[in-house]
Enzyme design. Structure first.
Site, PDB file in Angstrom:
ATOM      1  CG  HIS A 121      44.718 -12.084 -25.679  1.00  0.00           C
ATOM      2  ND1 HIS A 121      44.927 -12.554 -25.608  1.00  0.00           N
ATOM      3  CD2 HIS A 121      43.930 -11.201 -26.303  1.00  0.00           C
ATOM      4  CE1 HIS A 121      46.527 -11.514 -25.680  1.00  0.00           C
ATOM      5  NE2 HIS A 121      45.285 -10.483 -26.088  1.00  0.00           N
ATOM      6  CG  ASN A 130      50.347  -9.287 -25.386  1.00  0.00           C
ATOM      7  OD1 ASN A 130      49.843 -10.208 -24.656  1.00  0.00           O
ATOM      8  ND2 ASN A 130      49.991  -7.989 -25.903  1.00  0.00           N
TER       9      ASN A 130
END
Lengths: 167, 813
Positions: free
Chosen positions: B178, B251
């Site tokens: 990320h 997510n």
């Protein structure tokens, strides 16, 4: 482009492919949206899909496939295509008997969509290049297809009680 | 000892004692047997006496017995406290009264000032001179200090050295996963009180507002990598609640590749650029990823999601978010239920197509970051509804799947979504580094009313996020970085460490204590976080490294996902598998993956195999569980992107209005106005930027060019009429590419008048004619005299996002 243009055999058949894909996409958009507000629209779309595909299969079988047979190197492709038509026709017959556009119809239309998609891909990827390379007069065949299609559409536009053509 | 003379005022024995107390109070070690009072007004002895009183007020640790036994563990008492007579005994120093411009004054009672709103650290330099970090005004920011204009630079140049040194240390380690992300501030608003389910602060009353900071991200690529990679998107929300920070670190997909955190480093090593040559960047289409996942059949369900269009969203504003794991809601009575969190975008779920995503990554790697920024700047605030699936432990036991398994969803048809609030993102950060880069999300950050399930992947995440922030942000004090600080008071005995900012008053940094009157004291069950006692039954097993049996069903929900997609979405999934596996260099890996896919869907496996020239297909992979339980739900339309079309709004969309000299200008202006009215942007795109004279002699100003903003960057296209303009566009090779991409990506195209010639030139086939006659293609042909109607039709078609009727594989154009 809102009026139909002169097209050769492959272009005409592909115009059918693209047009029916639009109908399938429109159907899926309604079928997957939450709620069942669009049941009538779905029913009309399903009927139109069936009649379009029926005519399309018939002109292919009557005119296009026989014209190719003997002219292309892998005639078994035509047998496969014909077999896929048969499979599609069975699904079409079941859809046409359904009284309402419910979940079962959604399922069957999606299956038909997948089957047609597969058939179209094989035709576009394999038959059309062979037809285009064969030396056949595709413009003339295109004109035959166009005339026969017009006849069949005119007769199938007289519901009710029409029966889907079967071999 | 010499006798000291008696003072004139006279002194009693108590006077002697006071003097003794005064003297004793002036030492920082050793003390008298009894702390008697000093002379009136003598602060050291007064403090000494009050410290004694305060300590004496807590003669023993009265809560000690309650530290024992399970029942006390479920309801711990509040800590024992005593109130000091004044602020004297709890201070660090008597000299705290001596304030200055730097020291300010005494710490306000019971206050941690580091949690003040971000205003306390905002900087604006308007009207200010340049200074060093020490505040010394810099006279010359152009030259280093040299011994003569052509002489050597001097070591003493502290200004140069400070500037270079700071610059040298600007970068911090990027996140391992990320790394590529974009953030925004906003708020969460509760629809109704959920007090029966949870005591979590954001859900306590209708209309309650909780500030949030959200960060969206890709997973695989590095910090500077493209936004439009095929990847999972991080959807992390930090709620600054009035009971502390709650991070819902989710997510845009509700499942994950693995079931146990033990496999997390393996997964990430497999998907990251391969270690020998560091390729490919921001892509899963390579050997090591497919080698790993094809040996990990539990990843099949997640692979379906990642190969679907959800892995290439159109915008962060058009994707869902999920908490992934089962969590718990806990109410005031300590009763708990399981919950799954779902964010659904008000703008609907819309995605790119793969060919488009690939092209965008070249022309605008910041595509999603730009889109998020521009939406917020334009007032088109991204908005999401939060819903929960609520279920009990007893219900969970009946499910055909295990709710602790992060590779499983709970179909909405089985447990419906209950909308509980909305989130609006309405403020861009002032500074990317200070906010988006330094924000630290941790699944461990929960508040009273939220608790964990025993999901073993979640357990690993609870550890991992905090751990990784410590190294990324340089120590354990990352909670003091302004963006991470909560909006509520922070008081504990954690001290020191790199970059400590808080200045703690007093000498107590432990608990229990009496020297600070017991403060800060443990909150007890009434106010404090109490972990749910019963997390799951059968806790009494022996220690074991094994998964529950239902975790072994690897294919039922992969099949559910695939079969719940519309045919077009199924095509895209098959094409994505084809693309990714075609990039693999080892045929055995490709075949292993197809053999696994056969267990999920023969139709899909066959399609993928055909696309890879794989004939015959390999045998299906032997499944880990021969006969999985029958699923409750075989088809879930809610899993299709079409299930959430949104409101048809075109806010935040971008349209290219091509312009060239001699164009018919009125019709283009009409469309541009219609788009602006709907919150979309119609950009005038010309062969070059700058003024363009219309046929009517008006000047339009192109603000983008065919060269600098290629066609695939836009949601729709409008082609102008006008013979000269059409001739100019026709001889510019970019035009055909513009049209080709717009057509191929199934976007809405409006063509005025004779510009239809440009379509043919771009290769739009004659076989579109029947579809055009049929209607609904998203390709609108209109005369300039019908501009108003055409604009309306265009806006409506644009609201449908894409027109996949013209999509063929391989593409028509």
């Amino acid at each position: 482009m809102t009026t139909l243009l002169e097209k050769d055999a492959c272009e005409l058949l592909d115009a059918d492919h693209i047009a029916v894909k639009h109908l399938f996409v429109a159907y899926a958009r309604l079928a997957f949206a939450p709620g069942d507000a669009a049941a009538n629209d779905k029913l009309a779309l399903a009927r139109k899909i069936c009649s379009e595909l029926t005519v399309h299969a018939q002109i292919e079988e009557e005119i296009f496939y026989p014209a190719l047979r003997g002219e292309i190197d892998e005639p078994q492709l035509l047998d496969e295509a014909q077999a896929e038509h048969q499979e599609a026709k069975e699904m079409i017959a079941r859809i046409e008997q359904m009284p309402a556009a419910d979940a079962a119809m959604d399922e069957l239309v999606a299956q038909l969509n997948t089957a047609i998609e597969h058939h179209v891909k094989e035709e576009r990827d394999q038959l059309f290049p062979k037809a285009r390379a064969s030396g056949l007069d595709l413009d003339a065949i295109g004109e035959q297809l166009r005339q026969r299609q017009a006849e069949l559409m005119a007769s199938s536009a007289k519901p009710p009680g029409r029966s889907s053509p079967r071999k | 000892m010499p006798k000291s003379p008696k003072p004139a005022t006279g002194r009693s024995d108590s006077g002697k004692a006071k003097t003794a107390a005064k003297s004793a109070a002036r030492n920082t070690d050793s003390g008298p047997a009894k702390a008697g009072p000093g002379p009136a007004g003598d602060l050291p002895s007064e403090k000494m006496a009050q410290v004694q009183d305060l300590a004496a007020a807590l003669p023993f640790n009265s809560t000690k017995p309650m530290e024992h036994g399970a029942e006390n563990g479920k309801a711990p008492p509040a800590g024992q406290t005593a109130t000091p007579a004044s602020r004297l005994p709890t201070g660090s120093t008597l000299s705290e009264d001596n304030g200055s411009e730097k020291t300010g004054s005494v710490a306000p009672e019971g206050v941690n000032s580091t949690i003040e709103p971000l205003d306390r650290v905002r900087v604006d330099s308007s009207g200010q001179v340049l200074t060093t970090n020490q505040g010394v005004a810099i006279a010359d920011n152009q030259n280093s200090l040299k011994a003569g204009v052509r002489g050597p630079v001097l070591l003493e140049d502290f200004i140069l050295r400070e500037k270079i040194t700071h610059f040298d240390h600007e970068r911090i380690p990027e996140r391992i996963v990320h790394a590529r992300g974009s953030g925004a501030h906003g708020f969460f608003e509760a629809y109704e009180p959920l007090t029966q389910l949870t005591k979590a602060a954001p859900f306590q009353e209708a209309g309650k507002i909780t500030p949030v900071f959200v960060r969206f991200s890709t997973v695989q690529g590095e910090r500077g990598s493209k936004d439009t990679a095929r990847d999972v998107r991080g959807f992390a929300v930090k709620f600054y609640t009035d009971e502390g920070n709650w991070d819902l670190v989710g997510n845009n997909m509700p499942v994950f590749f693995i079931q146990d955190a033990m496999k997390f480093p393996d997964l990430v090593h497999a998907v990251k650029p391969e270690p020998h040559h560091q390729m490919p960047q921001a892509a899963s289409a390579h050997d090591t990823f497919w080698d790993f996942v094809s040996l990990m059949p539990e990843s099949t369900h997640m692979l379906m999601w990642v190969m679907s269009d959800r892995a290439i969203p159109r915008s962060y504003a058009t994707m869902q978010g999920f908490g992934v794991h089962s969590y718990r809601f806990v109410n005031d009575a300590g009763e708990s239920v399981f919950v799954k969190f779902h964010w659904s975008p008000m703008a609907g779920t819309h995605s790119l197509v793969w060919d488009e995503a690939v092209k965008i990554s070249g022309a605008d790697p910041d595509y999603h970051r730009r889109d998020l920024w521009e939406r917020i700047e334009a007032g088109n605030f991204p908005e999401y509804e939060l819903a929960v699936q609520v279920f009990t432990e007893e219900q969970a036991e009946q499910f055909s799947f295990d709710i602790l398994d992060a590779t499983k969803i709970i179909p909405e048809e089985l447990v419906p979504l209950r909308p509980v609030g909305r989130m609006v993102l309405n403020r861009n950060p002032d500074n990317f580094f200070a906010e988006t880069e330094q924000v630290a999300f941790c699944t461990a950050h929960v508040v009273p009313g939220i608790d964990f399930s025993n999901d073993p992947l979640l357990a690993g995440r609870i550890h991992s996020y905090v751990d990784t922030q410590i190294s990324r942000l340089g120590g354990p004090n990352f909670h003091e970085i302004p963006i991470n600080a909560p909006v509520v008071q922070v008081h504990n005995n954690q001290r020191d460490g790199m970059h400590r900012q808080a200045i703690h008053r007093g000498r107590v940094s432990y608990e229990p204590n009496s020297l600070a009157g017991g403060c800060p004291f443990q909150a007890g069950a009434q106010q404090g976080f109490v972990s749910t006692a019963l997390r799951i039954k059968d806790r009494e097993q022996d220690k074991v490294r094994a998964k529950p049996e239902k975790f072994a069903d690897h294919y039922t929900q992969a099949r559910l996902f695939f079969e719940s997609q519309s045919p077009v979405e199924q095509d895209h999934i098959a094409n994505a598998f084809r693309f990714e596996l075609s990039k693999v260099t080892v045929p055995a890996i490709r075949e292993r993956m197809v053999s696994s896919l056969r267990n999920a869907s023969e139709v899909l496996a066959k399609k993928v195999a055909d696309g890879l020239g794989m004939d015959p297909m390999p045998d299906p992979m032997p499944p880990a569980l021969a006969k999985p339980p029958a699923p409750e739900v075989a088809k879930s339309p809610a899993l299709s992107l079409l299930f959430r079309p949104g409101d048809g709004s075109i806010k935040g969309r971008k349209v290219a209005l091509l312009v060239a000299p001699g164009m018919e200008g009125e019709s283009i202006a009409t469309v541009q106005a219609a788009l602006a009215q709907q919150g979309a942007v119609g950009r005038l795109v010309g062969p070059r930027i700058g003024p363009v004279k219309t046929a009517a002699g008006e000047m339009l100003d192109a603000d983008a060019s065919l060269e600098n903003e290629p066609g695939f960057l836009f949601d729709g296209l409008v082609l102008p009429d006008g013979a000269e303009a059409i001739a100019a566009l026709s001889q510019d090779g970019h035009t055909a590419e513009f049209i080709k991409d717009q057509f191929r990506h199934c976007k809405t195209i409006l063509v005025f008048g004779e510009a239809r010639k440009l379509l043919a030139q771009a290769g739009v086939p004659v076989s579109m004619d029947k579809s055009q006659a049929q209607g609904g293609t998203g390709l609108i042909l209109a005369g300039t005299d019908q501009a108003r109607e055409a604009a309306d039709a265009f806006v409506q078609a644009l609201g449908k996002h894409r027109h996949f009727g013209r999509e063929m594989d391989p593409p028509l154009v």
